[in-house]
Scaffold this motif. Structure first.
Motif, PDB file in Angstrom:
ATOM      1  N   ALA A  20       0.826  -1.216   0.000  1.00  0.00           N
ATOM      2  CA  ALA A  20       0.000   0.000   0.000  1.00  0.00           C
ATOM      3  C   ALA A  20       0.857   1.261   0.000  1.00  0.00           C
ATOM      4  O   ALA A  20       0.501   2.263  -0.625  1.00  0.00           O
ATOM      5  CB  ALA A  20      -0.953  -0.013   1.188  1.00  0.00           C
ATOM      6  N   ASP A  22       3.308   1.846  -1.656  1.00  0.00           N
ATOM      7  CA  ASP A  22       3.767   2.095  -3.026  1.00  0.00           C
ATOM      8  C   ASP A  22       2.707   2.768  -3.896  1.00  0.00           C
ATOM      9  O   ASP A  22       2.953   3.055  -5.070  1.00  0.00           O
ATOM     10  CB  ASP A  22       4.186   0.778  -3.684  1.00  0.00           C
ATOM     11  CG  ASP A  22       5.284   0.071  -2.933  1.00  0.00           C
ATOM     12  OD1 ASP A  22       6.248   0.747  -2.525  1.00  0.00           O
ATOM     13  OD2 ASP A  22       5.182  -1.157  -2.744  1.00  0.00           O
ATOM     14  N   SER A  23       1.539   3.024  -3.330  1.00  0.00           N
ATOM     15  CA  SER A  23       0.426   3.532  -4.139  1.00  0.00           C
ATOM     16  C   SER A  23       0.730   4.877  -4.792  1.00  0.00           C
ATOM     17  O   SER A  23       0.292   5.125  -5.916  1.00  0.00           O
ATOM     18  CB  SER A  23      -0.856   3.613  -3.310  1.00  0.00           C
ATOM     19  OG  SER A  23      -0.682   4.499  -2.222  1.00  0.00           O
ATOM     20  N   ARG A  24       1.473   5.724  -4.160  1.00  0.00           N
ATOM     21  CA  ARG A  24       1.804   7.030  -4.766  1.00  0.00           C
ATOM     22  C   ARG A  24       2.730   6.870  -5.957  1.00  0.00           C
ATOM     23  O   ARG A  24       2.541   7.524  -6.987  1.00  0.00           O
ATOM     24  CB  ARG A  24       2.395   7.981  -3.730  1.00  0.00           C
ATOM     25  CG  ARG A  24       1.340   8.466  -2.769  1.00  0.00           C
ATOM     26  CD  ARG A  24       1.859   9.509  -1.836  1.00  0.00           C
ATOM     27  NE  ARG A  24       0.793   9.789  -0.868  1.00  0.00           N
ATOM     28  CZ  ARG A  24       0.781  10.826  -0.088  1.00  0.00           C
ATOM     29  NH1 ARG A  24       1.758  11.698  -0.132  1.00  0.00           N
ATOM     30  NH2 ARG A  24      -0.207  11.007   0.755  1.00  0.00           N
ATOM     31  N   LEU A  27       0.615   5.457  -8.715  1.00  0.00           N
ATOM     32  CA  LEU A  27      -0.248   6.484  -9.293  1.00  0.00           C
ATOM     33  C   LEU A  27       0.537   7.370 -10.258  1.00  0.00           C
ATOM     34  O   LEU A  27       0.021   7.733 -11.325  1.00  0.00           O
ATOM     35  CB  LEU A  27      -0.900   7.334  -8.197  1.00  0.00           C
ATOM     36  CG  LEU A  27      -1.788   8.485  -8.683  1.00  0.00           C
ATOM     37  CD1 LEU A  27      -2.956   7.961  -9.527  1.00  0.00           C
ATOM     38  CD2 LEU A  27      -2.297   9.287  -7.489  1.00  0.00           C
ATOM     39  N   GLU A  47      -5.239   7.948  -5.753  1.00  0.00           N
ATOM     40  CA  GLU A  47      -4.463   6.956  -5.011  1.00  0.00           C
ATOM     41  C   GLU A  47      -5.309   5.707  -4.751  1.00  0.00           C
ATOM     42  O   GLU A  47      -4.793   4.596  -4.696  1.00  0.00           O
ATOM     43  CB  GLU A  47      -3.953   7.564  -3.706  1.00  0.00           C
ATOM     44  CG  GLU A  47      -2.821   6.768  -3.113  1.00  0.00           C
ATOM     45  CD  GLU A  47      -2.102   7.491  -1.983  1.00  0.00           C
ATOM     46  OE1 GLU A  47      -1.462   6.781  -1.187  1.00  0.00           O
ATOM     47  OE2 GLU A  47      -2.171   8.732  -1.893  1.00  0.00           O
ATOM     48  N   GLN A  48      -6.637   5.883  -4.647  1.00  0.00           N
ATOM     49  CA  GLN A  48      -7.523   4.737  -4.455  1.00  0.00           C
ATOM     50  C   GLN A  48      -7.461   3.789  -5.652  1.00  0.00           C
ATOM     51  O   GLN A  48      -7.512   2.573  -5.490  1.00  0.00           O
ATOM     52  CB  GLN A  48      -8.963   5.177  -4.194  1.00  0.00           C
ATOM     53  CG  GLN A  48      -9.887   4.022  -3.826  1.00  0.00           C
ATOM     54  CD  GLN A  48      -9.426   3.265  -2.581  1.00  0.00           C
ATOM     55  OE1 GLN A  48      -9.201   3.861  -1.539  1.00  0.00           O
ATOM     56  NE2 GLN A  48      -9.277   1.950  -2.687  1.00  0.00           N
ATOM     57  N   ALA A  50      -4.871   3.194  -7.427  1.00  0.00           N
ATOM     58  CA  ALA A  50      -3.635   2.431  -7.222  1.00  0.00           C
ATOM     59  C   ALA A  50      -3.808   1.393  -6.111  1.00  0.00           C
ATOM     60  O   ALA A  50      -3.365   0.254  -6.250  1.00  0.00           O
ATOM     61  CB  ALA A  50      -2.479   3.374  -6.905  1.00  0.00           C
ATOM     62  N   LEU A  51      -4.465   1.769  -5.034  1.00  0.00           N
ATOM     63  CA  LEU A  51      -4.706   0.816  -3.943  1.00  0.00           C
ATOM     64  C   LEU A  51      -5.573  -0.347  -4.410  1.00  0.00           C
ATOM     65  O   LEU A  51      -5.340  -1.504  -4.014  1.00  0.00           O
ATOM     66  CB  LEU A  51      -5.349   1.520  -2.751  1.00  0.00           C
ATOM     67  CG  LEU A  51      -4.426   2.484  -1.995  1.00  0.00           C
ATOM     68  CD1 LEU A  51      -5.229   3.358  -1.034  1.00  0.00           C
ATOM     69  CD2 LEU A  51      -3.326   1.718  -1.267  1.00  0.00           C
ATOM     70  N   ASP A  52      -6.549  -0.071  -5.272  1.00  0.00           N
ATOM     71  CA  ASP A  52      -7.382  -1.147  -5.837  1.00  0.00           C
ATOM     72  C   ASP A  52      -6.539  -2.092  -6.682  1.00  0.00           C
ATOM     73  O   ASP A  52      -6.715  -3.316  -6.631  1.00  0.00           O
ATOM     74  CB  ASP A  52      -8.525  -0.572  -6.674  1.00  0.00           C
ATOM     75  CG  ASP A  52      -9.569   0.157  -5.834  1.00  0.00           C
ATOM     76  OD1 ASP A  52      -9.579   0.004  -4.589  1.00  0.00           O
ATOM     77  OD2 ASP A  52     -10.369   0.900  -6.442  1.00  0.00           O
ATOM     78  N   GLU A  53      -5.618  -1.553  -7.468  1.00  0.00           N
ATOM     79  CA  GLU A  53      -4.730  -2.377  -8.303  1.00  0.00           C
ATOM     80  C   GLU A  53      -3.837  -3.243  -7.417  1.00  0.00           C
ATOM     81  O   GLU A  53      -3.654  -4.428  -7.667  1.00  0.00           O
ATOM     82  CB  GLU A  53      -3.891  -1.477  -9.219  1.00  0.00           C
ATOM     83  CG  GLU A  53      -3.033  -2.225 -10.210  1.00  0.00           C
ATOM     84  CD  GLU A  53      -3.769  -2.768 -11.420  1.00  0.00           C
ATOM     85  OE1 GLU A  53      -3.090  -3.347 -12.297  1.00  0.00           O
ATOM     86  OE2 GLU A  53      -5.009  -2.664 -11.510  1.00  0.00           O
ATOM     87  N   ILE A  54      -3.297  -2.659  -6.370  1.00  0.00           N
ATOM     88  CA  ILE A  54      -2.462  -3.414  -5.424  1.00  0.00           C
ATOM     89  C   ILE A  54      -3.295  -4.516  -4.766  1.00  0.00           C
ATOM     90  O   ILE A  54      -2.809  -5.637  -4.578  1.00  0.00           O
ATOM     91  CB  ILE A  54      -1.829  -2.466  -4.377  1.00  0.00           C
ATOM     92  CG1 ILE A  54      -0.823  -1.541  -5.061  1.00  0.00           C
ATOM     93  CG2 ILE A  54      -1.175  -3.253  -3.248  1.00  0.00           C
ATOM     94  CD1 ILE A  54      -0.357  -0.366  -4.215  1.00  0.00           C
TER      95      ILE A  54
END
Length: 185
Positions: A20, A22-24, A27, A47-48, A50-54
């Motif tokens: 998580a 790494d989300s920035r 993005l 950023e959400q 990216a968090l969904d992808e993670i």
């Protein structure tokens, strides 16, 4: 038994589990239209996203449907990802996917990452076939796969519906027997 996420290293990269935190970084590169042009998704907006992808990366690992590594520079920045999805255990195959921050294109970093990931797929995951679906206009990806020994098997007409349109995709594949006889990346 729960598998430990493997860490792979190359000369310039550490391939590790995406987190998580790494989300920035994610993005930054997945909001770039150049990176997303052939990805089949709109550029990320938050950023959400990216968090969904993670979260998806975590899910495919937990369910043994694939594995996706963060590509981290030795300085600690995450600049892309690479790995397998749509793993078919019965037929010993998986689909390869990857992306890299546009500011790092042309430096041979993805070639480095692919060499490690492909070796892991054939050796540690006992894959017999690694395949990749590529938009015909994605010349950079086509060149990279061909340098890695992948062979174009054909065109899948209107194979995916993404962003309101049907996309043709090339099917590329590398099988274990050909991998063993190819020149290294």
């Amino acid at each position: 038994m729960k598998m430990t996420f493997p860490v792979l290293t190359t000369d310039r990269l550490v391939l590790r589990k995406m987190a998580a935190v790494d989300s920035r970084d994610m993005l930054t590169y997945l909001s770039d239209e150049r990176v997303m042009k052939h990805y089949g998704m709109s550029p990320f907006e938050s950023e959400q996203d990216a968090l969904d992808e993670i979260g998806w990366y975590d899910k495919i690992f937990e369910t043994e449907a694939g594995i996706r590594w963060a590509l981290q520079t030795k300085e600690g920045q995450v600049i892309g990802s690479c790995g397998f999805h749509n793993r078919d255990h019965r037929h010993h195959r998986a689909e390869l996917g990857f992306e890299l921050s546009a500011v790092h294109w042309g430096q041979g970093l993805m070639r480095e990452a692919l060499a490690a990931v492909i070796a892991y797929g054939f050796e540690a995951m006992s894959l017999n076939r690694i395949q990749a679906l590529v938009e015909p206009a994605n010349a950079q990806c086509v060149r990279l796969l061909e340098k890695a020994g992948f062979r174009r098997e054909g065109l899948l007409a209107q194979y995916e519906f993404t962003l309101g349109k049907y996309d043709d995709l090339f099917m590329y594949a590398l099988v274990k027997s050909e991998y063993a006889n190819r020149r290294p990346l």
